[in-house]
Scaffold this active site. Structure first.
Site, PDB file in Angstrom:
ATOM      1  N   HIS A  87      -5.225   9.737  30.384  1.00 25.34           N
ATOM      2  CA  HIS A  87      -4.871   8.556  29.597  1.00 25.34           C
ATOM      3  C   HIS A  87      -5.267   7.300  30.368  1.00 25.34           C
ATOM      4  O   HIS A  87      -5.569   7.342  31.565  1.00 25.34           O
ATOM      5  CB  HIS A  87      -3.366   8.544  29.289  1.00 25.34           C
ATOM      6  CG  HIS A  87      -2.491   8.360  30.494  1.00 25.34           C
ATOM      7  ND1 HIS A  87      -1.422   7.504  30.530  1.00 25.34           N
ATOM      8  CD2 HIS A  87      -2.539   8.929  31.743  1.00 25.34           C
ATOM      9  CE1 HIS A  87      -0.834   7.557  31.716  1.00 25.34           C
ATOM     10  NE2 HIS A  87      -1.489   8.419  32.465  1.00 25.34           N
ATOM     11  N   CYS A 134      -5.148   2.583  25.888  1.00 26.84           N
ATOM     12  CA  CYS A 134      -4.751   3.980  25.672  1.00 26.84           C
ATOM     13  C   CYS A 134      -5.354   4.575  24.397  1.00 26.84           C
ATOM     14  O   CYS A 134      -5.971   5.640  24.424  1.00 26.84           O
ATOM     15  CB  CYS A 134      -3.228   4.110  25.689  1.00 26.84           C
ATOM     16  SG  CYS A 134      -2.368   3.367  24.280  1.00 26.84           S
ATOM     17  N   HIS A 182       2.234   4.499  23.137  1.00 34.08           N
ATOM     18  CA  HIS A 182       1.266   4.957  24.136  1.00 34.08           C
ATOM     19  C   HIS A 182       0.772   6.344  23.726  1.00 34.08           C
ATOM     20  O   HIS A 182       1.497   7.108  23.081  1.00 34.08           O
ATOM     21  CB  HIS A 182       1.898   5.032  25.528  1.00 34.08           C
ATOM     22  CG  HIS A 182       0.889   5.353  26.593  1.00 34.08           C
ATOM     23  ND1 HIS A 182      -0.041   4.439  27.029  1.00 34.08           N
ATOM     24  CD2 HIS A 182       0.645   6.496  27.303  1.00 34.08           C
ATOM     25  CE1 HIS A 182      -0.804   5.001  27.960  1.00 34.08           C
ATOM     26  NE2 HIS A 182      -0.417   6.249  28.135  1.00 34.08           N
TER      27      HIS A 182
END
Length: 342
Positions: free
Chosen positions: A318, A258, A306
């Site tokens: 993402h 990420c 994240h």
């Protein structure tokens, strides 16, 4: 990444930074066993989903710890290299000065058989003798002072090198611990995937649909134009790698985790971001989610474990989790902790 089933009330609390220590990887390992207490043990499908959600979240946190350790290791390696180079240059200077001092000592020895007063008395040119003696004394003093200074500098550099080497050794131990934890999580993820594959087709398809994050409409947010040219360039770069795989600890160009995705995208715009999602959330000005614009970084969960990039129309790009590809998902796919404009 934890389940992408949308949360209707994204959170906005500020997360705490995660510090990588040698023991950090060990503390999370115990949390990986079994489904959360909230899962109904009588519902095997929900228990399986909860287990997968838990494992994805723990896996991502472990990856960010690994990334942080890796980043610190790179910094320490550069520091050790600089210290070693500096030490080598200092040693060369010491060796040259020792050679010069050796020549002076030899000359002093060869002329030192006579008492200085007697040598002056017997000299055919007393003024010249005094001049040479005075110059020799000054040179010797300067060389001795320089040698003493260099010796002190060399000892200091040696200490720095020793400390940097110790730091690097400890960090390598930390990285090894994180890697071990990562392997543990990968094994659990494989087990979770087997559990998902054991579900009836209808249940498995329903889980995949809900986990994809596309089971709800996009949020209506303002600000569809990027805030800057660099944000626009980063957003273009992120869009260009949609479909590439999630890869542990990778920051491109053929795979990403990420924070690796957002770091790489901004690098294409000439902007250097930190390696981890926790650090990236502080890499610019934080703005309300309602004012998000393309190129802004969206951090998730209280600990910012994240991160994705806002693309407009209530969507982020993402790298979600192992086994998935870089993709679009609704910005509200999980609780939002911050939005950062770089």
């Amino acid at each position: 990444m934890v389940s992408h089933r949308r949360s209707s009330h994204p959170g906005h609390s500020r997360g705490t930074r995660v510090t990588v220590l040698s023991a950090a990887a060990v503390t999370a390992a115990a949390a990986l066993g079994g489904a959360p207490a909230s899962a109904d043990p009588r519902d095997p499908t929900e228990a399986t989903r909860s287990t997968v959600d838990r494992l994805y979240e723990e896996a991502e946190k472990a990856t960010e710890r690994f990334n942080k350790a890796d980043e610190r290791a790179d910094v320490l390696r550069e520091r050790v290299d600089r210290v070693r180079d500096s030490t080598a240059r200092g040693q060369e200077r010491v060796n040259r000065m020792r050679g010069a001092l050796g020549s002076i000592a030899g000359a002093q020895y060869r002329s030192g058989g006579l008492d200085p007063a007697l040598a002056l008395l017997l000299s055919s040119d007393p003024d010249s003798y005094l001049g040479r003696a005075e110059a020799l004394d000054r040179l010797s003093d300067r060389q001795a002072l320089a040698l003493r200074d260099l010796g002190q500098a060399q000892r200091k550099l040696g200490q720095q090198r020793h400390e940097a080497t110790k730091d690097l050794a400890e960090l390598e131990r930390s990285r090894a611990a994180v890697a071990r934890h990562k392997r543990t999580v990968e094994a659990r993820l494989a087990e979770a995937r087997r559990l998902l594959n054991s579900l009836p087709d209808a249940e498995r398809d329903a889980d995949r649909a809900s986990r994809s994050g596309r089971d709800g409409g996009a949020m209506s947010l303002s600000g569809e134009a990027p805030a800057s040219a660099r944000a626009a360039a980063a957003a273009r770069a992120a869009r260009g790698v949609v479909g590439l795989p999630y890869v542990w600890g990778a920051n491109g160009p053929s795979g990403f985790d990420c924070s690796g995705l957002t770091q790489w995208a901004y690098a294409q715009a000439g902007v250097s971001l930190p390696r981890t999602s926790q650090a990236q959330r502080y890499a610019g000005q934080q703005v309300p989610l309602s004012q998000a614009r393309p190129g802004d970084l969206v951090a998730y969960r209280d600990d910012a474990s994240h991160i994705g990039m806002y693309m407009g129309n209530g969507q982020v790009v993402h790298a979600p989790y192992p086994g998935a590809s870089v993709r679009y998902d609704p910005v509200g796919m999980m609780p939002v902790s911050s939005v950062t404009r770089v």
